[in-house]
Design a protein around this motif. Structure first.
Motif, PDB file in Angstrom:
ATOM      1  N   LYS A 263       0.391  -1.170  -0.107  1.00 57.12           N
ATOM      2  CA  LYS A 263      -0.218  -0.387  -0.376  1.00 57.12           C
ATOM      3  C   LYS A 263       0.690   1.272  -0.173  1.00 57.12           C
ATOM      4  N   ALA A 264       1.990   1.398   0.815  1.00 57.53           N
ATOM      5  CA  ALA A 264       2.967   2.273   0.958  1.00 57.53           C
ATOM      6  C   ALA A 264       3.633   2.217  -0.450  1.00 57.53           C
ATOM      7  N   LYS A 265       4.132   1.419  -1.106  1.00 63.60           N
ATOM      8  CA  LYS A 265       4.351   1.639  -2.397  1.00 63.60           C
ATOM      9  C   LYS A 265       4.281   1.252  -3.523  1.00 63.60           C
ATOM     10  N   PRO A 266       3.420   1.767  -4.104  1.00 64.25           N
ATOM     11  CA  PRO A 266       2.129   1.383  -5.272  1.00 64.25           C
ATOM     12  C   PRO A 266       2.711   0.466  -6.628  1.00 64.25           C
ATOM     13  N   HIS A 267       4.255   0.986  -6.701  1.00 63.97           N
ATOM     14  CA  HIS A 267       5.307   0.294  -8.331  1.00 63.97           C
ATOM     15  C   HIS A 267       5.318  -1.241  -7.375  1.00 63.97           C
ATOM     16  N   ALA A 271       3.605  -7.025  -8.126  1.00 65.90           N
ATOM     17  CA  ALA A 271       4.652  -8.142  -7.626  1.00 65.90           C
ATOM     18  C   ALA A 271       4.159  -8.446  -6.278  1.00 65.90           C
ATOM     19  N   ILE A 272       3.805  -8.020  -5.278  1.00 71.37           N
ATOM     20  CA  ILE A 272       3.661  -8.488  -4.190  1.00 71.37           C
ATOM     21  C   ILE A 272       2.808  -9.411  -3.874  1.00 71.37           C
ATOM     22  N   GLU A 273       1.258  -8.734  -4.567  1.00 71.55           N
ATOM     23  CA  GLU A 273       0.075  -9.668  -4.863  1.00 71.55           C
ATOM     24  C   GLU A 273       0.382 -10.990  -5.516  1.00 71.55           C
ATOM     25  N   ARG A 274       1.028 -10.526  -6.042  1.00 68.32           N
ATOM     26  CA  ARG A 274       1.463 -11.727  -7.106  1.00 68.32           C
ATOM     27  C   ARG A 274       2.221 -12.987  -6.182  1.00 68.32           C
TER      28      ARG A 274
END
Length: 460
Positions: A263-267, A271-274
């Motif tokens: 949430k803090a780093k949208p970019h 990748a994190i969610e995947r």
């Protein structure tokens, strides 16, 4: 008696899985509409055939075969009725607490059974409390009627043919079984993370091979059951539950940190969610944990029924309220206690093997001294019960003895409120203490003269 048998199909062809997934999503819309329209008061006295006929007269189209949406409708109406009946059980408890008049009880029970509870203000209020409007969350199931599916054998393996979205075409699904145990009757197909589960029901052969003893049992956390004869069943249950609870605690803390970073780093979010916030491995681990728990508990229940023909157990359907303050970790572990699986195992296996389970009131069975006829004397600390004479006994064994004593207790029934149970036990305790008021008094016991302290120690 019927039980459910589950057949699995792993690594199904991707195109076949997509076809099943699309069909399940379309049928999920049917479920959502049924729950939205008939999931509350509007569903009273409404059968699936009446709804089916009205939809057919309207010319409704669901983009699936007629048999598929009709079976889904029937299954959904059955779920709504089961939900309503479960709410009625809670209302019955409220009725028993409200009145003890036989005439009034009969009147309220009759209104509840006939679904005429709106005629009585008390029943209507209770049903509004326990029978709230339901919402559908199922979009991964397909109900297949018995005459719409076929099984065949190929290379020693059982295969299942079910209808697809294309007319006169079927989807062939390989199952992890042989034709001897092939699924029969109406089937429920559940899609989970790329895997297919086929649920079917079968009749259980009832036997009369239970034991002959009469025992009281205490459902425990560290072990599944402890009976009134000190026998322990299902050792290691607490370690299994606690280890998994501790693992999930660490796992979710780490996942929450990653979620905060995304949430803090949208970019980095995609990748994190995947790569880090998926559910496949976690769901697979939880399924394995559930299977381990059921295996341990059902094995323990069979061992108990090998011994007992009459099992006296606690009725733990109501929430357990306690004023004791535990630590955060202890509370988390206790919240994962599987008392529902324990109750289901006792009920189903006892029916199959000819044993009888008698449920009794569970209030204060762990806080009473079973060697003093269930008086409120002594203290429980963890797995130990400290008696007034200094003796220490196993707490679950002490509770099991109290449970067995409740079988023939004329003042404490299964549905006696816990405050009333407390009052009865306190009166018995006060009566016992009042008989020993003079500390230095002497009493005759056979040929011996004993002081009160010696008498108490000899009695207990």
């Amino acid at each position: 008696m019927k039980l459910t048998r589950i057949h699995h199909c792993k690594n199904l062809n991707r195109e076949k899985y997509k076809q099943l997934e699309k069909q399940a999503a379309l049928l999920g819309r049917v479920r959502s509409e049924v729950w939205r329209k008939y999931g509350a008061v509007a569903g009273l006295n409404m059968g699936d055939r009446a709804i089916r006929d009205s939809w057919m007269n309207e010319g409704r189209e669901f983009n699936v075969s007629a048999n598929a949406w009709k079976e889904t409708l029937r299954d959904c109406i059955g779920d709504i009725k089961a939900y309503r009946e479960a709410a009625k059980e809670k209302v019955k408890q409220a009725i028993r607490k409200r009145t003890h008049c036989e005439t009034e009880l009969k009147r309220l029970y009759t209104l509840l059974k006939k679904d005429a509870w709106m005629e009585d203000n008390f029943l209507h209020r209770q049903m509004r409390k326990h029978f709230r409007h339901g919402v559908n969350h199922t979009h991964n199931q397909i109900i297949v009627r018995a005459d719409m599916c076929k099984t065949f054998e190929l290379n020693g393996q059982c295969w299942l043919k079910v209808p697809s979205l294309v007319p006169r075409q079927t989807i062939k699904i390989p199952l992890n079984t042989t034709m001897e145990f092939a699924p029969q009757g109406t089937l429920r197909i559940i899609l989970r993370n790329g895997n297919v589960e086929v649920h079917s029901t079968y009749d259980v052969v009832e036997t009369k091979d239970c034991g002959e003893a009469t025992v009281g049992v205490d459902k425990g956390y560290s072990e599944a059951f402890v009976d009134s004869d000190t026998d322990v069943y299902g050792k290691g249950l607490g370690k299994l539950i606690s280890s998994e609870s501790d693992y999930l605690n660490k796992k979710y803390k780490r996942r929450n940190k990653l979620r905060a970073i995304s949430k803090a780093k949208p970019h980095k979010r995609q990748a994190i969610e995947r790569s880090n916030l998926g559910r496949k491995k976690l769901d697979k681990r939880q399924d394995a944990q559930r299977s381990k728990l059921k295996t341990l508990i059902y094995t323990a229940t069979h061992q108990l029924i090998d011994k007992a023909g009459l099992i006296v157990a606690e009725d733990l359907t109501s929430p357990i309220q306690s004023k004791r303050s535990y630590g955060k970790n202890t509370n988390r572990r206790l919240n994962t206690w599987v008392k529902g699986i324990l109750a289901d195992a006792l009920t189903t296996i006892s029916h199959r093997r000819g044993s009888v389970v008698h449920l009794v009131n569970a209030s204060y069975t762990s806080q009473s001294d079973s060697f003093l006829h269930g008086l409120l004397i002594g203290t429980r600390k963890g797995d130990q019960f400290y008696r007034s004479n200094g003796e220490v006994v196993q707490a679950d064994w002490n509770a099991a003895r109290n449970v067995l004593a409740r079988l023939n207790d004329p003042e404490i029934s299964r549905y006696t409120p816990y405050r009333e149970v407390r009052r009865v036990l306190q009166e018995r305790t006060d009566r016992y203490k009042s008989e020993l008021t003079d500390l230095g008094s002497s009493y005759k016991l056979g040929n011996k003269t004993l002081t009160e302290c010696e008498l108490v120690l000899d009695y207990v």
